[in-house]
Enzyme design. Structure first.
Site, short mmCIF file in Angstrom:
data_model
loop_
_atom_site.label_atom_id
_atom_site.label_comp_id
_atom_site.label_asym_id
_atom_site.label_seq_id
_atom_site.Cartn_x
_atom_site.Cartn_y
_atom_site.Cartn_z
N ARG A 140 46.40 -39.39 -45.60
CA ARG A 140 46.78 -40.13 -46.82
C ARG A 140 47.55 -39.28 -47.82
O ARG A 140 48.19 -39.82 -48.72
CB ARG A 140 45.55 -40.80 -47.42
CG ARG A 140 45.25 -42.10 -46.69
CD ARG A 140 43.83 -42.55 -46.84
NE ARG A 140 42.99 -41.94 -45.82
CZ ARG A 140 41.69 -41.95 -45.82
NH1 ARG A 140 41.05 -42.53 -46.79
NH2 ARG A 140 41.00 -41.38 -44.85
N GLU A 177 30.05 -31.55 -41.94
CA GLU A 177 28.58 -31.57 -41.90
C GLU A 177 28.09 -31.18 -40.50
O GLU A 177 27.16 -30.41 -40.35
CB GLU A 177 28.07 -32.96 -42.28
CG GLU A 177 26.57 -32.96 -42.46
CD GLU A 177 26.07 -34.30 -42.96
OE1 GLU A 177 26.81 -35.28 -42.87
OE2 GLU A 177 24.93 -34.34 -43.42
P1 AMP Z 1 36.26 -33.45 -48.17
O1 AMP Z 1 36.89 -32.44 -47.28
O2 AMP Z 1 34.78 -33.57 -47.98
O3 AMP Z 1 36.64 -33.25 -49.63
O4 AMP Z 1 36.82 -34.88 -47.72
C1 AMP Z 1 38.07 -35.32 -48.12
C2 AMP Z 1 38.79 -36.04 -47.02
O5 AMP Z 1 37.94 -37.01 -46.39
C3 AMP Z 1 39.97 -36.80 -47.59
O6 AMP Z 1 41.07 -36.64 -46.69
C4 AMP Z 1 39.51 -38.23 -47.65
O7 AMP Z 1 40.55 -39.11 -47.31
C5 AMP Z 1 38.34 -38.34 -46.68
N1 AMP Z 1 37.17 -39.03 -47.27
C6 AMP Z 1 35.95 -38.47 -47.53
N2 AMP Z 1 35.09 -39.38 -48.03
C7 AMP Z 1 35.79 -40.55 -48.11
C8 AMP Z 1 35.45 -41.88 -48.57
N3 AMP Z 1 34.22 -42.20 -49.07
N4 AMP Z 1 36.41 -42.83 -48.53
C9 AMP Z 1 37.65 -42.54 -48.05
N5 AMP Z 1 38.01 -41.32 -47.60
C10 AMP Z 1 37.10 -40.33 -47.62
#
Ligand code: AMP
Length: 253
Positions: A140, A177
């Site tokens: 995205r 995780e």
């Molecule tokens: P993180 O690495 O944990 O910060 O996760 C971020 C990535 O996971 C981004 O590319 C987001 O598009 C995706 N992501 C994580 N949680 C969600 C959610 N609840 N809804 C949509 N995309 C998410």
């Protein structure tokens, strides 16, 4: 003074868990409200997202125009465009797995004004800041990054999932995780000393953005800031970024 305007997503009112009024303070929320169920790389999110309101100024650079930033953070601190942007994001419960509240930005893309406003808000912040690289994280970050890059006169560099780029790559692994993931960038896409903005749609735990920053810094790029449309503040991804500035339009805190 807290200037946050609470922007409720109309489509989540059917979740009884979320009908109680929300407090600004994360600590005041019950564990049930937080619903920090995690699965794969997706995280649940509070239904009550609000725009971050007072935008922190980006450090001015030579040739930059800090006045534009101050304009963004003016007076009440709440840009009226944020309400429409926030309400254009759809929340899908239990996608892609049970317990996940998926933040679906495809509905924002259908709303021409909200999509344009989103890009404009980022462009207003980064124009004139001597940024030569917009690095977008798959997938995205590929939607928001290119129009921002074109508008500020920067190149767009895709940071891709493993084995997608055809040329020689450098990669950075990061932990999920359960297990690990990796992002990759073409060798030669950036030069040492360039100033980069890293963009994605959402920050949850911050692992993805951290990996992107490390990858760019390994080749001598100065990551000026990270930018996301949304922040799931209760997951504290911002803390994981350390001193690296993070700019978000909408936050759950
Ligand atoms: P993180 O690495 O944990 O910060 O996760 C971020 C990535 O996971 C981004 O590319 C987001 O598009 C995706 N992501 C994580 N949680 C969600 C959610 N609840 N809804 C949509 N995309 C998410």
């Amino acid at each position: 003074m807290q200037q946050s305007l609470f922007l409720f997503h109309s489509h989540i009112s059917y979740l009884p868990l979320f009908t109680a009024p929300f407090s600004v303070s994360i600590a005041a929320r019950s564990p049930a409200q937080l619903r920090t169920l995690r699965l794969q790389n997706y995280r649940s999110v509070l239904p009550c997202l609000h725009s971050s309101g007072n935008f922190p100024p980006l450090d001015p650079v030579v040739g930059g125009d800090a006045a534009e930033d101050r304009q963004m953070a003016a007076e009440d601190g709440q840009d009226p465009r944020l309400a429409r942007i926030s309400s254009a994001i759809r929340v899908i419960p239990d996608f892609p797995k049970p317990g996940i509240l998926f933040q679906d930005i495809t509905t924002l893309l259908l709303d021409v004004k909200a999509f344009r406003d989103t890009i404009d808000l980022f462009v207003e912040r980064y124009k004139g800041k001597d940024i030569s690289v917009v690095a977008g994280i798959e997938a995205r970050g590929f939607i928001f990054g290119p129009p921002i890059a074109l508008a500020i006169g920067a190149k767009f560099v895709p940071m891709r999932k493993p084995n997608k780029l055809p040329g020689k790559v450098i990669s950075e692994e990061y932990s999920l995780e359960y297990g690990t993931d990796k992002i990759e960038m073409h060798v030669g896409a950036v030069e040492p000393g360039e100033r980069a903005l890293v963009i994605d749609d959402l920050i949850a735990t911050g692992g993805t953005l951290c990996a992107a920053i490390k990858l760019l810094e390994r080749v001598g790029v100065d990551v000026v800031e990270c930018a996301c449309l949304m922040e799931l503040a209760e997951l504290k991804g911002r803390e994981r970024l350390g001193d690296k500035p993070l700019f978000v339009l909408i936050s759950s805190a």
